[in-house]
Design an enzyme around this catalytic site. Sequence first.
Site, PDB file in Angstrom:
ATOM      1  N   CYS A   3       0.857  -1.186   0.000  1.00 43.55           N
ATOM      2  CA  CYS A   3       0.000   0.000   0.000  1.00 43.55           C
ATOM      3  C   CYS A   3       0.894   1.237   0.000  1.00 43.55           C
ATOM      4  O   CYS A   3       1.728   1.405   0.902  1.00 43.55           O
ATOM      5  CB  CYS A   3      -0.899  -0.010   1.237  1.00 43.55           C
ATOM      6  SG  CYS A   3      -1.760   1.551   1.498  1.00 43.55           S
ATOM      7  N   CYS A   6       0.663   3.371   3.168  1.00 39.02           N
ATOM      8  CA  CYS A   6       1.315   2.725   4.320  1.00 39.02           C
ATOM      9  C   CYS A   6       2.840   2.901   4.202  1.00 39.02           C
ATOM     10  O   CYS A   6       3.523   3.123   5.201  1.00 39.02           O
ATOM     11  CB  CYS A   6       0.944   1.247   4.412  1.00 39.02           C
ATOM     12  SG  CYS A   6      -0.687   0.960   5.132  1.00 39.02           S
ATOM     13  N   ASP A  29      -0.131  16.537  -1.635  1.00 36.61           N
ATOM     14  CA  ASP A  29      -0.419  15.693  -2.792  1.00 36.61           C
ATOM     15  C   ASP A  29       0.645  15.936  -3.862  1.00 36.61           C
ATOM     16  O   ASP A  29       1.022  17.086  -4.132  1.00 36.61           O
ATOM     17  CB  ASP A  29      -1.818  16.004  -3.343  1.00 36.61           C
ATOM     18  CG  ASP A  29      -2.323  14.918  -4.276  1.00 36.61           C
ATOM     19  OD1 ASP A  29      -3.267  14.210  -3.909  1.00 36.61           O
ATOM     20  OD2 ASP A  29      -1.742  14.771  -5.377  1.00 36.61           O
ATOM     21  N   HIS A  45      -4.432   1.222   8.489  1.00 37.06           N
ATOM     22  CA  HIS A  45      -4.817   0.943   7.103  1.00 37.06           C
ATOM     23  C   HIS A  45      -6.303   0.615   7.032  1.00 37.06           C
ATOM     24  O   HIS A  45      -6.737  -0.458   7.446  1.00 37.06           O
ATOM     25  CB  HIS A  45      -3.996  -0.209   6.503  1.00 37.06           C
ATOM     26  CG  HIS A  45      -4.399  -0.507   5.090  1.00 37.06           C
ATOM     27  ND1 HIS A  45      -3.885   0.169   4.012  1.00 37.06           N
ATOM     28  CD2 HIS A  45      -5.330  -1.357   4.587  1.00 37.06           C
ATOM     29  CE1 HIS A  45      -4.466  -0.267   2.899  1.00 37.06           C
ATOM     30  NE2 HIS A  45      -5.354  -1.201   3.228  1.00 37.06           N
ATOM     31  N   ASN A  86     -12.789  10.347  -1.990  1.00 38.69           N
ATOM     32  CA  ASN A  86     -13.232   9.531  -3.112  1.00 38.69           C
ATOM     33  C   ASN A  86     -13.371   8.094  -2.632  1.00 38.69           C
ATOM     34  O   ASN A  86     -12.533   7.616  -1.857  1.00 38.69           O
ATOM     35  CB  ASN A  86     -12.217   9.604  -4.263  1.00 38.69           C
ATOM     36  CG  ASN A  86     -12.127  10.995  -4.865  1.00 38.69           C
ATOM     37  OD1 ASN A  86     -13.123  11.705  -4.947  1.00 38.69           O
ATOM     38  ND2 ASN A  86     -10.933  11.395  -5.268  1.00 38.69           N
ATOM     39  N   HIS A  97      -6.193   3.363   0.337  1.00 40.94           N
ATOM     40  CA  HIS A  97      -5.949   3.650   1.760  1.00 40.94           C
ATOM     41  C   HIS A  97      -6.722   4.953   1.998  1.00 40.94           C
ATOM     42  O   HIS A  97      -6.429   5.965   1.348  1.00 40.94           O
ATOM     43  CB  HIS A  97      -4.457   3.803   2.036  1.00 40.94           C
ATOM     44  CG  HIS A  97      -4.095   4.068   3.476  1.00 40.94           C
ATOM     45  ND1 HIS A  97      -3.174   3.284   4.183  1.00 40.94           N
ATOM     46  CD2 HIS A  97      -4.509   5.028   4.347  1.00 40.94           C
ATOM     47  CE1 HIS A  97      -3.056   3.767   5.424  1.00 40.94           C
ATOM     48  NE2 HIS A  97      -3.850   4.834   5.542  1.00 40.94           N
ATOM     49  N   HIS A  99      -8.219   8.340   2.480  1.00 41.04           N
ATOM     50  CA  HIS A  99      -7.542   9.634   2.541  1.00 41.04           C
ATOM     51  C   HIS A  99      -8.536  10.745   2.306  1.00 41.04           C
ATOM     52  O   HIS A  99      -9.493  10.611   1.534  1.00 41.04           O
ATOM     53  CB  HIS A  99      -6.385   9.715   1.539  1.00 41.04           C
ATOM     54  CG  HIS A  99      -6.747   9.323   0.142  1.00 41.04           C
ATOM     55  ND1 HIS A  99      -6.854   8.008  -0.247  1.00 41.04           N
ATOM     56  CD2 HIS A  99      -7.023  10.070  -0.962  1.00 41.04           C
ATOM     57  CE1 HIS A  99      -7.192   7.963  -1.527  1.00 41.04           C
ATOM     58  NE2 HIS A  99      -7.302   9.200  -1.990  1.00 41.04           N
ATOM     59  N   HIS A 101      -8.875  14.528   0.972  1.00 39.95           N
ATOM     60  CA  HIS A 101      -8.230  15.603   0.212  1.00 39.95           C
ATOM     61  C   HIS A 101      -8.627  16.935   0.851  1.00 39.95           C
ATOM     62  O   HIS A 101      -9.822  17.244   0.955  1.00 39.95           O
ATOM     63  CB  HIS A 101      -8.724  15.621  -1.239  1.00 39.95           C
ATOM     64  CG  HIS A 101      -8.362  14.405  -2.048  1.00 39.95           C
ATOM     65  ND1 HIS A 101      -7.315  14.393  -2.935  1.00 39.95           N
ATOM     66  CD2 HIS A 101      -8.919  13.166  -2.114  1.00 39.95           C
ATOM     67  CE1 HIS A 101      -7.246  13.197  -3.522  1.00 39.95           C
ATOM     68  NE2 HIS A 101      -8.209  12.438  -3.045  1.00 39.95           N
TER      69      HIS A 101
END
Length: 114
Positions: A3, A6, A29, A45, A86, A97, A99, A101
């Site tokens: 990942c 990770c 990003d 995770h 998303n 994983h 996240h 934004h």
Amino acid sequence: MDCLFCKIINKEVPSDIVYEDDEVLAFKDIHPAAPVHVLVIPKKHISALTELQKEDEALIGKIYTCINEVAKKVGVFESGYRVIVNCGKDGCQEVKHLHFHLLGGKKLGEKIVE
Ligand code: AMP
Ligand code: ZN
């Protein structure tokens, strides 16, 4: 586990970290979609929003207070920002994983969906 995020948490892959504690990491990003584009992730995770467990509720709440801290750090707390998660195929989630934004640094488009 293979990942990417990770690996970023474990510092096996470099990233531009803006916030870190024992449970949460935030980093810039690599392909920013706005002047400010930070990814805020749990160190645990969790592959997607759909995989959230009851036991993760406190962690997710904490992520939002961390997002505010990050927003202050990168200078968008006053001007405003957008948080996007998303999920799955139609949500166009690329990295599996969870996240968040954090986007800002300019007046963002009014439309969330194109
Ligand atoms: P998503 O499409 O919601 O899964 O978002 C994944 C995000 O991860 C995209 O905005 C990518 O630009 C970003 N990303 C991919 N690889 C890296 C990396 N090594 N460091 C920072 N951000 C990355
Ligand atoms: Zn992971």
